[in-house]
Design a protein around this motif. Structure first.
Motif, short mmCIF file in Angstrom:
data_model
loop_
_atom_site.label_atom_id
_atom_site.label_comp_id
_atom_site.label_asym_id
_atom_site.label_seq_id
_atom_site.Cartn_x
_atom_site.Cartn_y
_atom_site.Cartn_z
N SER A 203 38.17 46.51 33.68
CA SER A 203 36.95 46.52 32.86
C SER A 203 37.19 47.24 31.54
O SER A 203 36.66 46.84 30.50
CB SER A 203 35.80 47.18 33.63
OG SER A 203 35.44 46.40 34.76
N ARG A 206 39.00 44.78 29.40
CA ARG A 206 38.10 43.72 28.93
C ARG A 206 37.21 44.23 27.80
O ARG A 206 37.03 43.54 26.78
CB ARG A 206 37.25 43.20 30.09
CG ARG A 206 36.25 42.12 29.68
CD ARG A 206 35.48 41.60 30.87
NE ARG A 206 34.74 42.66 31.53
CZ ARG A 206 33.57 43.14 31.13
NH1 ARG A 206 33.00 42.66 30.04
NH2 ARG A 206 32.96 44.10 31.81
N GLU A 217 41.46 36.93 25.37
CA GLU A 217 41.96 37.95 26.30
C GLU A 217 40.83 38.48 27.17
O GLU A 217 41.00 38.71 28.36
CB GLU A 217 42.61 39.09 25.51
CG GLU A 217 43.10 40.26 26.36
CD GLU A 217 44.22 39.91 27.32
OE1 GLU A 217 44.62 40.80 28.10
OE2 GLU A 217 44.72 38.76 27.29
N ALA A 219 38.22 36.87 28.10
CA ALA A 219 37.90 35.84 29.09
C ALA A 219 38.94 35.83 30.22
O ALA A 219 38.60 35.65 31.39
CB ALA A 219 37.84 34.47 28.42
N ARG A 220 40.20 36.03 29.86
CA ARG A 220 41.26 36.08 30.87
C ARG A 220 41.02 37.25 31.83
O ARG A 220 41.15 37.11 33.06
CB ARG A 220 42.63 36.22 30.21
CG ARG A 220 43.80 36.21 31.19
CD ARG A 220 45.11 36.57 30.50
NE ARG A 220 45.17 37.98 30.15
CZ ARG A 220 45.49 38.95 31.00
NH1 ARG A 220 45.78 38.68 32.27
NH2 ARG A 220 45.54 40.21 30.60
N ARG A 222 38.15 38.70 32.39
CA ARG A 222 36.95 38.41 33.18
C ARG A 222 37.29 37.54 34.38
O ARG A 222 36.77 37.75 35.48
CB ARG A 222 35.92 37.71 32.29
CG ARG A 222 34.62 37.31 32.97
CD ARG A 222 33.78 38.53 33.29
NE ARG A 222 33.88 38.95 34.67
CZ ARG A 222 33.25 39.98 35.19
NH1 ARG A 222 32.49 40.75 34.42
NH2 ARG A 222 33.38 40.31 36.46
N ARG A 223 38.19 36.56 34.18
CA ARG A 223 38.60 35.71 35.30
C ARG A 223 39.34 36.53 36.35
O ARG A 223 39.17 36.33 37.56
CB ARG A 223 39.50 34.57 34.80
CG ARG A 223 38.78 33.52 33.97
CD ARG A 223 39.63 32.28 33.77
NE ARG A 223 40.89 32.54 33.08
CZ ARG A 223 41.03 32.54 31.77
NH1 ARG A 223 39.98 32.32 30.99
NH2 ARG A 223 42.21 32.76 31.22
N ARG A 224 40.16 37.45 35.89
CA ARG A 224 40.89 38.29 36.85
C ARG A 224 39.94 39.19 37.63
O ARG A 224 40.09 39.37 38.84
CB ARG A 224 41.94 39.12 36.11
CG ARG A 224 42.90 39.83 37.05
CD ARG A 224 44.02 40.54 36.31
NE ARG A 224 44.90 41.20 37.28
CZ ARG A 224 45.90 42.00 36.93
NH1 ARG A 224 46.16 42.25 35.66
NH2 ARG A 224 46.65 42.56 37.87
N ASP A 226 36.79 38.60 38.28
CA ASP A 226 36.06 37.73 39.21
C ASP A 226 36.92 37.40 40.43
O ASP A 226 36.42 37.33 41.56
CB ASP A 226 35.62 36.44 38.51
CG ASP A 226 34.51 36.67 37.50
OD1 ASP A 226 33.85 37.73 37.58
OD2 ASP A 226 34.31 35.80 36.64
N PHE A 227 38.20 37.21 40.20
CA PHE A 227 39.10 36.90 41.31
C PHE A 227 39.21 38.10 42.26
O PHE A 227 39.23 37.93 43.49
CB PHE A 227 40.49 36.54 40.76
CG PHE A 227 41.51 36.27 41.83
CD1 PHE A 227 41.36 35.22 42.71
CD2 PHE A 227 42.63 37.09 41.96
CE1 PHE A 227 42.31 34.97 43.71
CE2 PHE A 227 43.57 36.86 42.95
CZ PHE A 227 43.41 35.80 43.82
#
Length: 237
Positions: A203, A206, A217, A219-220, A222-224, A226-227
């Motif tokens: 966080s 991000r 970056e 967004a990348r 954020r995807r991580r 979320d995963f």
């Protein structure tokens, strides 16, 4: 403080001081007297509480820490309980949860000078006298905090992953965590599978990406995040 069994004393000293790892596991101390039951039980409960917190299981951490408290209370050793409380707060700090260490503060009158010094260090208000009482590895990071490259080298020199995360967190708290320091913290938490600190440090990355305008970056990351959270895992408070 009365002399404690080597196993529990080394564990607490290592975690609270955030310097050295456990040098003697209960099952491996065959050369000395068998430790009293409370030591083995308290040690296991503290390890379980720490593991639960770092993976994001708040209820499990509370349950296991209360079990450890019950075992330590059997001895009447307030100084030992103060040390255990600091160990707990160090794990919280590693996850960038900076809050008063209430459990320790209730016992600080019975704490030994090294524990008082570490409590001040953890709260970001350590004096030069306090730093002199910290273990060498913590002194090394604190002394190098003004120089990002030297601080990073001191962090990398810490073999214990929790020690490294706590030291990085204190740099972050002081506004001295470089991008490389944050990345090291992310990598450390990821390697250990520690969900809570991993989410906290991701966080941070991000937010920094968003502030710098690097939305790809952000967004990348954020995807991580979320995963890591997964479809059925709620965000860790």
């Amino acid at each position: 403080m009365k002399r404690l069994g080597a196993t529990l004393q080394k564990f607490l000293a290592g975690r609270v001081a955030v310097l050295w790892a456990v040098g003697c596991v209960v099952a491996g101390c065959a050369s000395g007297p068998t430790p009293p039951d409370w030591q083995a039980d308290a040690l296991q409960a503290l390890q379980d509480a720490q593991a639960a917190y770092l993976k994001g299981d708040t209820a499990g951490e509370v349950r296991q820490f209360e079990r450890a408290r019950s075992e330590i209370a059997r001895t009447g050793q307030l100084a030992l309980m103060a040390r255990a409380e600091l160990m707990r707060c160090a794990a919280h700090a590693a996850s960038l949860v900076f809050e008063p260490c209430a459990g320790y503060e209730a016992l600080q009158a019975d704490a030994a000078p090294p524990e008082r010094a570490y409590a001040a260090h953890l709260a970001g208000r350590a004096t030069a006298q306090d730093l002199a009482l910290l273990p060498q590895a913590q002194r090394a990071v604190a002394s190098a905090s003004a120089n990002p490259e030297t601080a990073l080298a001191a962090l990398k020199a810490q073999a214990d992953p929790l020690s490294r995360l706590v030291a990085a967190a204190l740099l972050f708290q002081a506004g001295r965590a470089s991008p490389a320091t944050v990345q090291l913290a992310v990598d450390t938490a990821s390697e250990q599978g520690w969900r809570r600190p991993l989410l906290a440090w991701l966080s941070v990355q991000r937010e920094r990406a968003e502030k710098s305008g690097d939305m790809a970056e952000a967004a990348r990351l954020r995807r991580r995040i979320d995963f890591v959270l997964g479809p059925t895992v709620k965000p860790v408070p």
